[in-house]
Design a protein around this motif. Structure first.
Motif, PDB file in Angstrom:
ATOM      1  N   ALA A   1     -33.286 -27.503 -20.880  1.00 33.21           N
ATOM      2  CA  ALA A   1     -33.084 -26.131 -21.344  1.00 33.21           C
ATOM      3  C   ALA A   1     -34.191 -25.229 -20.816  1.00 33.21           C
ATOM      4  CB  ALA A   1     -33.068 -26.091 -22.867  1.00 33.21           C
ATOM      5  N   ASP A   2     -33.812 -24.032 -20.454  1.00 33.11           N
ATOM      6  CA  ASP A   2     -34.796 -23.030 -20.038  1.00 33.11           C
ATOM      7  C   ASP A   2     -35.497 -22.432 -21.248  1.00 33.11           C
ATOM      8  OD1 ASP A   2     -34.255 -23.336 -17.277  1.00 33.11           O
ATOM      9  OD2 ASP A   2     -32.480 -22.091 -17.496  1.00 33.11           O
ATOM     10  N   ASP A   3     -34.807 -22.376 -22.376  1.00 33.59           N
ATOM     11  CA  ASP A   3     -35.364 -21.837 -23.614  1.00 33.59           C
ATOM     12  C   ASP A   3     -35.012 -22.832 -24.728  1.00 33.59           C
ATOM     13  OD1 ASP A   3     -35.777 -20.501 -26.060  1.00 33.59           O
ATOM     14  OD2 ASP A   3     -35.288 -18.556 -25.189  1.00 33.59           O
ATOM     15  N   VAL A   4     -35.950 -23.702 -25.054  1.00 31.55           N
ATOM     16  CA  VAL A   4     -35.711 -24.782 -26.016  1.00 31.55           C
ATOM     17  C   VAL A   4     -35.320 -24.239 -27.388  1.00 31.55           C
ATOM     18  CG1 VAL A   4     -36.779 -26.751 -27.196  1.00 31.55           C
ATOM     19  CG2 VAL A   4     -37.180 -26.403 -24.765  1.00 31.55           C
ATOM     20  N   GLU A   5     -35.983 -23.210 -27.853  1.00 33.75           N
ATOM     21  CA  GLU A   5     -35.670 -22.653 -29.178  1.00 33.75           C
ATOM     22  C   GLU A   5     -34.263 -22.059 -29.209  1.00 33.75           C
ATOM     23  OE1 GLU A   5     -37.177 -22.942 -32.111  1.00 33.75           O
ATOM     24  OE2 GLU A   5     -38.663 -24.205 -31.146  1.00 33.75           O
ATOM     25  N   ARG A   6     -33.862 -21.344 -28.154  1.00 34.58           N
ATOM     26  CA  ARG A   6     -32.502 -20.785 -28.092  1.00 34.58           C
ATOM     27  C   ARG A   6     -31.473 -21.916 -28.137  1.00 34.58           C
ATOM     28  NH1 ARG A   6     -31.307 -18.638 -22.564  1.00 34.58           N
ATOM     29  NH2 ARG A   6     -30.899 -20.831 -22.274  1.00 34.58           N
ATOM     30  N   SER A   7     -31.718 -22.962 -27.365  1.00 35.58           N
ATOM     31  CA  SER A   7     -30.800 -24.099 -27.348  1.00 35.58           C
ATOM     32  C   SER A   7     -30.764 -24.800 -28.697  1.00 35.58           C
ATOM     33  CB  SER A   7     -31.193 -25.096 -26.253  1.00 35.58           C
ATOM     34  OG  SER A   7     -30.966 -24.540 -24.987  1.00 35.58           O
TER      35      SER A   7
ATOM     36  N   TYR B   1     -27.444 -25.610 -30.993  1.00 28.71           N
ATOM     37  CA  TYR B   1     -27.046 -26.952 -31.434  1.00 28.71           C
ATOM     38  C   TYR B   1     -27.111 -27.109 -32.947  1.00 28.71           C
ATOM     39  CZ  TYR B   1     -26.422 -28.630 -26.732  1.00 28.71           C
ATOM     40  OH  TYR B   1     -25.942 -28.829 -25.466  1.00 28.71           O
ATOM     41  N   GLU B   2     -28.029 -26.437 -33.613  1.00 24.68           N
ATOM     42  CA  GLU B   2     -28.058 -26.489 -35.075  1.00 24.68           C
ATOM     43  C   GLU B   2     -26.751 -25.961 -35.659  1.00 24.68           C
ATOM     44  OE1 GLU B   2     -31.745 -25.296 -37.209  1.00 24.68           O
ATOM     45  OE2 GLU B   2     -32.611 -25.210 -35.190  1.00 24.68           O
TER      46      GLU B   2
ATOM     47  N   PRO C   1     -42.961 -28.328 -29.251  1.00 27.18           N
ATOM     48  CA  PRO C   1     -42.710 -27.135 -28.432  1.00 27.18           C
ATOM     49  C   PRO C   1     -41.804 -27.385 -27.222  1.00 27.18           C
ATOM     50  CG  PRO C   1     -45.013 -27.239 -29.051  1.00 27.18           C
ATOM     51  CD  PRO C   1     -44.395 -28.546 -29.475  1.00 27.18           C
ATOM     52  N   ALA C   2     -41.798 -28.602 -26.686  1.00 30.36           N
ATOM     53  CA  ALA C   2     -41.026 -28.865 -25.472  1.00 30.36           C
ATOM     54  C   ALA C   2     -39.877 -29.851 -25.680  1.00 30.36           C
ATOM     55  CB  ALA C   2     -41.944 -29.386 -24.370  1.00 30.36           C
ATOM     56  N   LEU C   3     -39.677 -30.352 -26.900  1.00 27.76           N
ATOM     57  CA  LEU C   3     -38.615 -31.321 -27.182  1.00 27.76           C
ATOM     58  C   LEU C   3     -38.097 -31.122 -28.592  1.00 27.76           C
ATOM     59  CD1 LEU C   3     -37.010 -34.070 -26.778  1.00 27.76           C
ATOM     60  CD2 LEU C   3     -38.989 -35.131 -27.851  1.00 27.76           C
ATOM     61  N   ILE C   4     -36.796 -31.015 -28.698  1.00 31.86           N
ATOM     62  CA  ILE C   4     -36.157 -30.948 -30.011  1.00 31.86           C
ATOM     63  C   ILE C   4     -35.061 -32.007 -30.005  1.00 31.86           C
ATOM     64  CG2 ILE C   4     -34.786 -29.527 -31.587  1.00 31.86           C
ATOM     65  CD1 ILE C   4     -36.381 -27.127 -30.537  1.00 31.86           C
ATOM     66  N   GLY C   5     -35.037 -32.858 -31.033  1.00 32.42           N
ATOM     67  CA  GLY C   5     -34.083 -33.962 -31.063  1.00 32.42           C
ATOM     68  C   GLY C   5     -33.273 -33.996 -32.336  1.00 32.42           C
ATOM     69  N   PHE C   6     -31.968 -34.247 -32.166  1.00 34.23           N
ATOM     70  CA  PHE C   6     -31.036 -34.349 -33.281  1.00 34.23           C
ATOM     71  C   PHE C   6     -30.560 -35.794 -33.426  1.00 34.23           C
ATOM     72  CE2 PHE C   6     -30.820 -30.010 -31.889  1.00 34.23           C
ATOM     73  CZ  PHE C   6     -30.669 -29.263 -33.050  1.00 34.23           C
ATOM     74  N   ASN C   7     -30.496 -36.279 -34.661  1.00 34.13           N
ATOM     75  CA  ASN C   7     -29.923 -37.597 -34.916  1.00 34.13           C
ATOM     76  C   ASN C   7     -28.412 -37.472 -34.806  1.00 34.13           C
ATOM     77  OD1 ASN C   7     -29.046 -40.062 -35.828  1.00 34.13           O
ATOM     78  ND2 ASN C   7     -30.128 -39.962 -37.778  1.00 34.13           N
ATOM     79  N   MET C   8     -27.823 -38.248 -33.915  1.00 29.25           N
ATOM     80  CA  MET C   8     -26.364 -38.248 -33.758  1.00 29.25           C
ATOM     81  C   MET C   8     -25.882 -39.685 -33.796  1.00 29.25           C
ATOM     82  SD  MET C   8     -25.533 -35.254 -31.009  1.00 29.25           S
ATOM     83  CE  MET C   8     -23.782 -35.505 -31.215  1.00 29.25           C
ATOM     84  N   ALA C   9     -25.315 -40.077 -34.922  1.00 30.22           N
ATOM     85  CA  ALA C   9     -24.760 -41.419 -35.094  1.00 30.22           C
ATOM     86  C   ALA C   9     -25.795 -42.485 -34.755  1.00 30.22           C
ATOM     87  CB  ALA C   9     -23.494 -41.583 -34.264  1.00 30.22           C
TER      88      ALA C   9
ATOM     89  N   PHE D   1     -11.961 -32.151 -25.357  1.00 28.17           N
ATOM     90  CA  PHE D   1     -12.176 -30.818 -24.816  1.00 28.17           C
ATOM     91  C   PHE D   1     -13.623 -30.745 -24.368  1.00 28.17           C
ATOM     92  CE2 PHE D   1     -13.423 -30.197 -29.230  1.00 28.17           C
ATOM     93  CZ  PHE D   1     -14.522 -29.360 -29.153  1.00 28.17           C
ATOM     94  N   ARG D   2     -13.863 -29.818 -23.459  1.00 27.79           N
ATOM     95  CA  ARG D   2     -15.211 -29.615 -22.929  1.00 27.79           C
ATOM     96  C   ARG D   2     -15.653 -28.186 -23.190  1.00 27.79           C
ATOM     97  NH1 ARG D   2     -13.097 -32.368 -17.814  1.00 27.79           N
ATOM     98  NH2 ARG D   2     -13.547 -34.547 -18.250  1.00 27.79           N
ATOM     99  N   MET D   3     -16.955 -28.045 -23.361  1.00 34.06           N
ATOM    100  CA  MET D   3     -17.551 -26.729 -23.549  1.00 34.06           C
ATOM    101  C   MET D   3     -18.929 -26.743 -22.909  1.00 34.06           C
ATOM    102  SD  MET D   3     -18.743 -26.841 -27.565  1.00 34.06           S
ATOM    103  CE  MET D   3     -19.439 -25.207 -27.495  1.00 34.06           C
ATOM    104  N   THR D   4     -19.514 -25.562 -22.733  1.00 33.85           N
ATOM    105  CA  THR D   4     -20.867 -25.481 -22.203  1.00 33.85           C
ATOM    106  C   THR D   4     -21.807 -24.916 -23.262  1.00 33.85           C
ATOM    107  OG1 THR D   4     -20.378 -23.297 -21.274  1.00 33.85           O
ATOM    108  CG2 THR D   4     -20.149 -25.178 -19.795  1.00 33.85           C
ATOM    109  N   ASP D   5     -23.060 -25.332 -23.160  1.00 35.68           N
ATOM    110  CA  ASP D   5     -24.056 -24.769 -24.059  1.00 35.68           C
ATOM    111  C   ASP D   5     -24.684 -23.543 -23.398  1.00 35.68           C
ATOM    112  OD1 ASP D   5     -26.005 -25.644 -22.240  1.00 35.68           O
ATOM    113  OD2 ASP D   5     -26.814 -27.191 -23.563  1.00 35.68           O
ATOM    114  N   SER D   6     -25.704 -23.000 -24.011  1.00 34.91           N
ATOM    115  CA  SER D   6     -26.306 -21.761 -23.505  1.00 34.91           C
ATOM    116  C   SER D   6     -27.057 -21.941 -22.189  1.00 34.91           C
ATOM    117  CB  SER D   6     -27.237 -21.176 -24.571  1.00 34.91           C
ATOM    118  OG  SER D   6     -28.167 -22.155 -24.998  1.00 34.91           O
ATOM    119  N   ASP D   7     -27.291 -23.186 -21.746  1.00 34.95           N
ATOM    120  CA  ASP D   7     -27.932 -23.439 -20.461  1.00 34.95           C
ATOM    121  C   ASP D   7     -26.952 -23.945 -19.412  1.00 34.95           C
ATOM    122  OD1 ASP D   7     -31.006 -23.090 -20.568  1.00 34.95           O
ATOM    123  OD2 ASP D   7     -30.462 -23.962 -22.499  1.00 34.95           O
TER     124      ASP D   7
END
Length: 150
Positions: free
Chosen positions: A39-45, A49-50, A62-70, A130-136
């Protein structure tokens, strides 16, 4: 019938080869599987995702945000900090199994209506996705698998 016989012969031949292959002394002990998107902007991304995942991050630096997914970790990492020379988007394609593809599609469409790839939900045998894109520009694929009952 010939195709079925050929497949059986191939499986039998493969089984004898597999038995003669030496067993590795020690395998890698995997504790958790994960993947990340750049991501170019981690906080925006992270905000994107939240809302999309309806979940707060498990890890936040500051440079890594991680979500628990299954049980796995879906990470968003700073392109500048970790992969400045990597191309934007397309380096990874996360695919996320959901229980109800129609519900997931409706939610994703409400969160980011302009990011859904045409034609929307696609059906291929027991798979619907289905497919989608995120903000990056990273592509996400949501899928449902329902084998037919014979």
């Amino acid at each position: 019938m010939k195709l079925q016989q050929a497949l059986i012969a191939t499986l039998v031949a493969g089984a004898s080869i597999a038995q003669s292959t030496p067993v590795m002394a020690q395998s890698i002990e995997v504790e958790r599987f994960g993947l990340y998107v750049l991501a170019d902007d981690v906080e925006r991304s992270a905000r994107f995702y939240e809302i999309l995942l309806k979940s707060a991050p498990e890890v936040r630096t500051p440079a890594l945000i991680g979500f628990n997914m299954a049980g796995g970790l879906f990470g968003i990492v700073s392109r500048e900090a970790y992969a400045a020379h990597e191309p934007r988007a397309g380096s990874v394609r996360p695919y996320i199994k959901v229980a109800d593809i129609a519900q997931a599609f409706a939610h994703a469409s409400s969160v980011a209506p302009g990011s859904i790839e045409a034609p929307g939900i696609v059906s291929e045998g027991p798979f619907r996705f289905f497919r989608m894109t995120d903000s990056d520009g990273n592509v996400l694929e949501f899928f449902e698998f329902k084998p037919s009952v014979d």
